[in-house]
Design a protein around this motif. Structure first.
Motif, PDB file in Angstrom:
ATOM      1  N   ALA A 142       0.845  -1.188   0.000  1.00 26.04           N
ATOM      2  CA  ALA A 142       0.000   0.000   0.000  1.00 26.04           C
ATOM      3  C   ALA A 142       0.885   1.244   0.000  1.00 26.04           C
ATOM      4  O   ALA A 142       1.939   1.265   0.625  1.00 26.04           O
ATOM      5  CB  ALA A 142      -0.898  -0.014   1.228  1.00 26.04           C
ATOM      6  N   VAL A 143       0.445   2.252  -0.705  1.00 25.95           N
ATOM      7  CA  VAL A 143       1.206   3.497  -0.773  1.00 25.95           C
ATOM      8  C   VAL A 143       0.960   4.280   0.520  1.00 25.95           C
ATOM      9  O   VAL A 143      -0.180   4.548   0.879  1.00 25.95           O
ATOM     10  CB  VAL A 143       0.777   4.333  -1.992  1.00 25.95           C
ATOM     11  CG1 VAL A 143       1.553   5.641  -2.040  1.00 25.95           C
ATOM     12  CG2 VAL A 143       0.981   3.544  -3.269  1.00 25.95           C
ATOM     13  N   PRO A 144       2.021   4.622   1.237  1.00 23.19           N
ATOM     14  CA  PRO A 144       1.839   5.352   2.492  1.00 23.19           C
ATOM     15  C   PRO A 144       1.389   6.785   2.242  1.00 23.19           C
ATOM     16  O   PRO A 144       1.660   7.343   1.177  1.00 23.19           O
ATOM     17  CB  PRO A 144       3.238   5.329   3.121  1.00 23.19           C
ATOM     18  CG  PRO A 144       4.167   5.225   1.956  1.00 23.19           C
ATOM     19  CD  PRO A 144       3.446   4.413   0.921  1.00 23.19           C
ATOM     20  N   PRO A 145       0.710   7.391   3.216  1.00 21.98           N
ATOM     21  CA  PRO A 145       0.382   8.804   3.052  1.00 21.98           C
ATOM     22  C   PRO A 145       1.661   9.634   3.002  1.00 21.98           C
ATOM     23  O   PRO A 145       2.628   9.331   3.704  1.00 21.98           O
ATOM     24  CB  PRO A 145      -0.452   9.140   4.293  1.00 21.98           C
ATOM     25  CG  PRO A 145      -0.243   8.026   5.252  1.00 21.98           C
ATOM     26  CD  PRO A 145       0.204   6.834   4.462  1.00 21.98           C
ATOM     27  N   LEU A 146       1.660  10.655   2.157  1.00 24.12           N
ATOM     28  CA  LEU A 146       2.813  11.532   2.009  1.00 24.12           C
ATOM     29  C   LEU A 146       2.608  12.768   2.870  1.00 24.12           C
ATOM     30  O   LEU A 146       1.573  13.432   2.777  1.00 24.12           O
ATOM     31  CB  LEU A 146       2.974  11.935   0.538  1.00 24.12           C
ATOM     32  CG  LEU A 146       4.104  12.908   0.209  1.00 24.12           C
ATOM     33  CD1 LEU A 146       5.473  12.303   0.522  1.00 24.12           C
ATOM     34  CD2 LEU A 146       4.023  13.328  -1.262  1.00 24.12           C
ATOM     35  N   VAL A 147       3.597  13.066   3.710  1.00 28.75           N
ATOM     36  CA  VAL A 147       3.517  14.230   4.588  1.00 28.75           C
ATOM     37  C   VAL A 147       4.719  15.130   4.328  1.00 28.75           C
ATOM     38  O   VAL A 147       5.862  14.681   4.363  1.00 28.75           O
ATOM     39  CB  VAL A 147       3.481  13.822   6.077  1.00 28.75           C
ATOM     40  CG1 VAL A 147       3.508  15.057   6.973  1.00 28.75           C
ATOM     41  CG2 VAL A 147       2.238  12.989   6.368  1.00 28.75           C
ATOM     42  N   LEU A 148       4.455  16.402   4.074  1.00 26.14           N
ATOM     43  CA  LEU A 148       5.503  17.393   3.870  1.00 26.14           C
ATOM     44  C   LEU A 148       5.750  18.123   5.183  1.00 26.14           C
ATOM     45  O   LEU A 148       4.849  18.765   5.719  1.00 26.14           O
ATOM     46  CB  LEU A 148       5.077  18.389   2.774  1.00 26.14           C
ATOM     47  CG  LEU A 148       6.041  19.536   2.479  1.00 26.14           C
ATOM     48  CD1 LEU A 148       7.374  19.019   1.954  1.00 26.14           C
ATOM     49  CD2 LEU A 148       5.406  20.513   1.489  1.00 26.14           C
ATOM     50  N   ALA A 149       6.987  18.004   5.684  1.00 24.35           N
ATOM     51  CA  ALA A 149       7.348  18.624   6.968  1.00 24.35           C
ATOM     52  C   ALA A 149       7.885  20.031   6.712  1.00 24.35           C
ATOM     53  O   ALA A 149       9.043  20.339   6.995  1.00 24.35           O
ATOM     54  CB  ALA A 149       8.389  17.771   7.687  1.00 24.35           C
ATOM     55  N   SER A 150       7.038  20.893   6.134  1.00 23.09           N
ATOM     56  CA  SER A 150       7.479  22.232   5.759  1.00 23.09           C
ATOM     57  C   SER A 150       6.274  23.157   5.678  1.00 23.09           C
ATOM     58  O   SER A 150       5.203  22.756   5.210  1.00 23.09           O
ATOM     59  CB  SER A 150       8.178  22.195   4.400  1.00 23.09           C
ATOM     60  OG  SER A 150       8.413  23.494   3.916  1.00 23.09           O
ATOM     61  N   ALA A 151       6.480  24.402   6.093  1.00 24.77           N
ATOM     62  CA  ALA A 151       5.424  25.408   5.991  1.00 24.77           C
ATOM     63  C   ALA A 151       5.474  26.150   4.657  1.00 24.77           C
ATOM     64  O   ALA A 151       4.645  27.024   4.415  1.00 24.77           O
ATOM     65  CB  ALA A 151       5.562  26.409   7.136  1.00 24.77           C
ATOM     66  N   SER A 152       6.416  25.796   3.792  1.00 19.88           N
ATOM     67  CA  SER A 152       6.627  26.542   2.549  1.00 19.88           C
ATOM     68  C   SER A 152       5.493  26.340   1.543  1.00 19.88           C
ATOM     69  O   SER A 152       5.294  25.233   1.037  1.00 19.88           O
ATOM     70  CB  SER A 152       7.940  26.087   1.906  1.00 19.88           C
ATOM     71  OG  SER A 152       8.008  26.514   0.564  1.00 19.88           O
ATOM     72  N   PRO A 153       4.757  27.409   1.210  1.00 19.72           N
ATOM     73  CA  PRO A 153       3.721  27.294   0.183  1.00 19.72           C
ATOM     74  C   PRO A 153       4.302  26.913  -1.170  1.00 19.72           C
ATOM     75  O   PRO A 153       3.666  26.212  -1.949  1.00 19.72           O
ATOM     76  CB  PRO A 153       3.093  28.696   0.129  1.00 19.72           C
ATOM     77  CG  PRO A 153       3.526  29.386   1.372  1.00 19.72           C
ATOM     78  CD  PRO A 153       4.827  28.762   1.780  1.00 19.72           C
TER      79      PRO A 153
END
Length: 198
Positions: free
Chosen positions: A2-13
């Motif tokens: 299963a493809v894991p959820p992708l999380v971006l650890a950044s506030a950069s728009p």
């Protein structure tokens, strides 16, 4: 798998928009890492900050594929992150105009306890902008929010005459490098494309 959820650890728009434009739809979870506590040469500084951001968020989301990034501009061997204030941004632009710098972005990906980190570097050539242009640009507030006090995908784009290397890296995330890192973690890049494209 299963493809894991992708999380971006950044506030950069800009990083978020770059990933979305590439067909990915990450969640955003800001790390809260104190960037002022880390020093070092520009490439190592960007990489260490990326690692800290990714690790902090991975501790909160062990189920996810977490990506952390950090960018600094190297000029005359110094690392330039976000300007402290408008005066700092003004001084930077007076120093950068008509010259070239290297934008370093550290990338760290964490999945299931495994961590991979690498940096990317892109040379940026700055236009010979006038004092009036510097004043007008600083007055917009844009250069205060970004590493190196410039953008290529916003108002500052007209003040960058060229880049050598991955242009996405200047925005803060190298898509080609990220594809390689995720592949080494066993996640195929196309598997992260939004299902709406399929």
């Amino acid at each position: 798998m299963a493809v894991p959820p992708l999380v971006l650890a950044s506030a950069s728009p800009a990083r978020l928009q770059t990933l979305r434009s590439a067909g990915l739809d990450p969640e955003v979870l800001v790390s809260g890492v104190d960037e002022t506590q880390v020093t070092g040469p520009p490439p190592e500084l960007a990489l260490e900050l990326a690692r800290r951001k990714a690790r902090a968020v991975a501790a909160l989301r062990p189920d996810a594929l977490v990506v952390g990034c950090d960018s600094v501009l190297e000029l005359d061997g110094r690392a330039l992150g976000k300007p402290r204030d408008a005066d700092d941004a003004r001084a930077r632009w007076r120093e950068m105009r008509g010259r070239s710098g290297v934008l370093h972005t550290g990338h760290c990906a964490v999945l299931g306890g495994r961590e991979l980190a690498r940096g990317a570097a892109t040379t940026v050539h700055f236009a010979q902008v006038s004092d009036e242009e510097v004043e007008a640009y600083v007055a917009t507030g844009e250069p205060l929010a970004v590493a190196g006090a410039f953008t290529v995908d916003g108002l500052g784009g007209a003040f960058v005459t060229g880049v050598e290397g991955d242009p996405h890296n200047v925005v803060g995330i190298s898509l080609p490098l990220l594809r390689v890192l995720l592949g080494e973690l066993g996640v195929a890049w196309p598997s992260l494309w939004r299902r709406a494209h399929g």
